[in-house]
Design a protein around this motif. Structure first.
Motif, PDB file in Angstrom:
ATOM      1  N   LEU B 198     -18.995  32.822  -5.643  1.00 26.61           N
ATOM      2  CA  LEU B 198     -18.382  32.853  -6.971  1.00 26.61           C
ATOM      3  C   LEU B 198     -17.099  33.669  -6.991  1.00 26.61           C
ATOM      4  O   LEU B 198     -16.141  33.311  -7.670  1.00 26.61           O
ATOM      5  CB  LEU B 198     -19.368  33.437  -7.987  1.00 26.61           C
ATOM      6  CG  LEU B 198     -20.583  32.574  -8.317  1.00 26.61           C
ATOM      7  CD1 LEU B 198     -21.335  33.187  -9.483  1.00 26.61           C
ATOM      8  CD2 LEU B 198     -20.142  31.153  -8.643  1.00 26.61           C
ATOM      9  N   GLY B 199     -17.082  34.773  -6.246  1.00 23.88           N
ATOM     10  CA  GLY B 199     -15.894  35.614  -6.228  1.00 23.88           C
ATOM     11  C   GLY B 199     -14.678  34.831  -5.765  1.00 23.88           C
ATOM     12  O   GLY B 199     -13.564  35.033  -6.249  1.00 23.88           O
ATOM     13  N   ARG B 200     -14.894  33.906  -4.843  1.00 27.01           N
ATOM     14  CA  ARG B 200     -13.787  33.122  -4.321  1.00 27.01           C
ATOM     15  C   ARG B 200     -13.336  32.060  -5.331  1.00 27.01           C
ATOM     16  O   ARG B 200     -12.152  31.735  -5.403  1.00 27.01           O
ATOM     17  CB  ARG B 200     -14.207  32.475  -2.998  1.00 27.01           C
ATOM     18  CG  ARG B 200     -13.072  32.421  -1.999  1.00 27.01           C
ATOM     19  CD  ARG B 200     -13.497  31.832  -0.695  1.00 27.01           C
ATOM     20  NE  ARG B 200     -14.336  32.711   0.098  1.00 27.01           N
ATOM     21  CZ  ARG B 200     -15.064  32.290   1.132  1.00 27.01           C
ATOM     22  NH1 ARG B 200     -15.058  31.020   1.481  1.00 27.01           N
ATOM     23  NH2 ARG B 200     -15.813  33.143   1.811  1.00 27.01           N
ATOM     24  N   MET B 202     -13.378  32.505  -8.494  1.00 25.89           N
ATOM     25  CA  MET B 202     -12.605  33.283  -9.467  1.00 25.89           C
ATOM     26  C   MET B 202     -11.214  33.627  -8.969  1.00 25.89           C
ATOM     27  O   MET B 202     -10.310  33.862  -9.750  1.00 25.89           O
ATOM     28  CB  MET B 202     -13.305  34.624  -9.690  1.00 25.89           C
ATOM     29  CG  MET B 202     -14.642  34.461 -10.274  1.00 25.89           C
ATOM     30  SD  MET B 202     -14.502  35.034 -11.939  1.00 25.89           S
ATOM     31  CE  MET B 202     -16.128  34.785 -12.487  1.00 25.89           C
TER      32      MET B 202
END
Lengths: 458, 458
Positions: B198-200, B202
């Motif tokens: 998910l961080g990627r 975002m």
């Protein structure tokens, strides 16, 4: 550190197999640098670390020498302490300096925390300013605290931001952590106000305020809190990451689940080893250091064994008269020791997982006593019959039977009371329990068996 | 299950303390329902489960009866097996049915997997269609496999989607998992093509294609793979979540780190207990079932103790002549047993963490033999001197010394070779190792000590 981005075939449960090891060692032997790099390249850093732990010191040094400038630092934080310290001393300063550049700060802390000052300075000098400050801040805290486990890689947002502002910030930011799971909301003084899981950020529209979807009372750890408490909480409450604050309640870092698991596993392994009378040894330790580490535990065992021998010595007259006693007495001691170890292991484990509390302590003690009595009675009958058949003496059968009941009762009580007592006074329940407990059962066992024999067989 | 969203003060390391327990039991005693609910409300479900495990069966039943319709199912999946089964039988059908509605499918599987058919049907009937299908699918796989650990709550995207499309989908979706960490990219046949943290997601602009930022060869588990392998991989590679595929390589679920930790902890605890001769018992088990569980291990120990006694019986003549032998012989056996347990524990642990491989097996065997010889020599001198001083017999000192070296060498070899042998033939290295190893050291110890004594002291 949190990376699971490596390309590896799914079915391969043990990537470091004999074939890989042989191929890698052959490349090292031949000095075939390109071949070595191409063999190491597909391996996860944790597997490279395992490989380096399994080969000899000499092979290990030649491997990293050949690897040279292609060496990547991540595997260093996966090594066991002994091998890590050996390699840090061996690896060329410049190569080490470039290898640690890309590492996360929690891994760097593990890397340098046990180094001498000169070597520590060498690694720290290689870091860029922010990383260096973070590592030095972490090292201010005592060993085995949350401060040592935390990483400074985190994503922080002011509380008034919206989902859209957070997403825009992250898109603009070049230096996001490789993996992160929450955005931490803070006020101007860096006090933690809440956390927002990334999945929840994604699920809301750009105009939604972060604090309206945040967990406003997240679990937060103080940097000086024992790592053991952190590990317990991560396991108990299924945490993935948690903010760490300093004494002024300012956010200083974040702990992620992988660090917590490591502490949890280390604690359990340490309990297991202490119960067996093994210190903090590693498989890669030398013969000499292993010998030295095990010696004190064996010495304690010798002292307790001599104590048991002193009890036996009181009864030399009856043993000379009835040699069957010498034949049978190890049975009584062995059964007592075994029953005590059973209770002890369950107790140490239950104390570690905090399953024993004031609410159930008395009930558990009573249970262990009753289990000891019941199994004592069962084995009294069995050993009584064995003794009767073997030596033809009903009195001997009764004597061993009574000694068995007594010893298994005492074994149950000692097995639960000694670790609980050690825990109560703040000592490690696993540490000396084994020795205490076996001493008790040996002494009680020999005394009961030989004492009863003197009364009824002389 | 993955929730760490509960509001609890950070400093409270042990929320279930004596005061809480007393207050809750008092409320149960008085039948004060509102008070009970307000006391339980701030507690995490894992703490409620701990509380229920610590009180008596009777208190437990009265508590859940009083809790009644406010009962929330999540704590059920945190209970140990014995207490879980007891409560599932006790709790009213309708209350149970409503309590399980909100649970995640991996927790539901844990809840129902050991239930009888009628009760399982009762819980399954209470679920909505999709959850029921997922739980039933999971139950098709054998116990202790990846299929039993997986959850059906996941976020899946077709490979051609962009970051923007994924975000729009998640914003529109009402039923996203409470916590998730990756988007799984699949083709039309549900084959896993990659995962995107998910961080990627975002960190990239809306127009970026998901497959351009995905990990294209993520670690994937087969549903029929042993849970132990899953746990090893999560720990080794710091995984957070991983897709699970069926025999046709179709995506069927996702395993998250908390389930893997549980397996990891269970495995280590099981090894620890097996080494101590304790079966799969729980602290909440009754006296009678604990007694029955421990009996077979004690019976095996008795058999081996009798074997050692048979060795002693061969030497009754020399014992009658020199009663000091009876006094000293437990020392030889005890030191051998202790040294063997040290090696054994290290070996079982190293096998569990896969630290012993073909590359280092011979070296480790050699190391254990040498450590045994060195400590054997040290304790030969010490026990020799003790015996000389105690009984004034130089020959006795030499006899015990030689027996000590022999026994500690054999202890080291038995301690490493027996678990490695068991592992080689596919058996559990922890399971029967303790018994085998102690038998070997007892027999060798008594035989060497008494045998040498017959030669030189008669």
């Amino acid at each position: 550190m949190m990376t699971d981005t490596d390309a590896t075939p799914p079915q391969d449960a043990q990537p470091i197999n004999a074939v890989t090891v042989d191929a890698i060692l052959a490349a090292v032997e031949l000095g075939a640098r390109e071949r070595l790099v191409s063999l190491l390249d597909p391996l996860h850093e944790a597997d490279i670390a395992d490989l380096l732990e399994q080969i000899t010191v000499d092979e290990r040094h030649r491997l990293v020498d050949l690897w040279g400038t292609d060496l990547e630092g991540e595997f260093l934080s996966e090594l066991s302490e002994g091998v890590r310290d050996d390699l840090l001393t061996h690896i060329d300063d410049e190569i080490l300096a470039s290898a640690v550049q890309e590492m996360e700060t929690d891994d760097l802390v593990y890397l340098v925390e046990d180094l001498g000052e000169a070597q520590q300075a060498k690694v720290l000098d290689a870091l860029d300013g922010a990383d260096r400050v973070a590592v030095e801040a972490s090292l201010q805290y005592d060993e085995d605290t949350a401060g040592r486990l935390m990483s400074s890689e985190m994503v922080v947002a002011p509380r008034h931001w919206t989902v859209g502002e957070a997403i825009d910030f992250m898109r603009a930011e070049d230096d996001l952590p490789e993996q992160f799971y929450k955005i931490i909301l803070v006020d101007a003084g860096m006090k933690v106000l809440g956390t927002v899981p990334l999945g929840r950020v994604m699920a809301h529209r750009r105009e939604v305020a972060l604090d309206s979807i945040a967990d406003l009372e997240p679990r937060v750890f103080r940097a000086d809190q024992p790592g053991e408490e952190v590990a317990y909480a991560f396991n108990q409450y299924h945490l993935i990451s948690a903010p760490v604050i300093d004494a002024d309640e300012r956010l200083v870092g974040v702990i992620t689940i992988d660090d917590a698991i490591e502490v949890l596993q280390d604690e359990t392994e340490a309990d297991m080893k202490r119960l067996a009378g093994v210190g903090n040894e590693e498989l890669s330790d030398s013969v000499w250091s292993t010998t030295k580490l095990r010696f004190p535990w064996l010495a304690i065992n010798l002292a307790t064994a001599v104590l048991a021998s002193l009890v036996i010595a009181q009864f030399d007259a009856v043993i000379t008269a009835v040699v069957a006693l010498a034949v049978l007495m190890p049975i009584v001691a062995s059964m007592g020791g075994n029953a005590a170890t059973q209770t002890l292991t369950v107790a140490v484990r239950a104390l570690a997982t905090r399953d024993i509390s004031r609410a159930n302590a008395l009930r558990i003690i009573r249970r262990e006593a009753l289990v000891g009595l019941l199994n004592g009675a069962a084995f009294a009958v069995i050993t009584g019959i064995i003794s009767l058949v073997w030596f033809g003496s009903p009195v001997l059968g009764v004597v061993i039977g009574v000694a068995m009941v007594l010893n298994l009762l005492v074994a149950g009580l000692a097995g639960i009371l000694i670790p609980m007592g050690l825990e109560r006074v703040g000592a490690d329940p696993a540490l000396a329990s084994g020795t205490f407990v076996t001493t008790v059962t040996d002494v009680v066992g020999f005394f009961a068996f030989l004492g009863l024999a003197s009364l009824f067989l002389l």
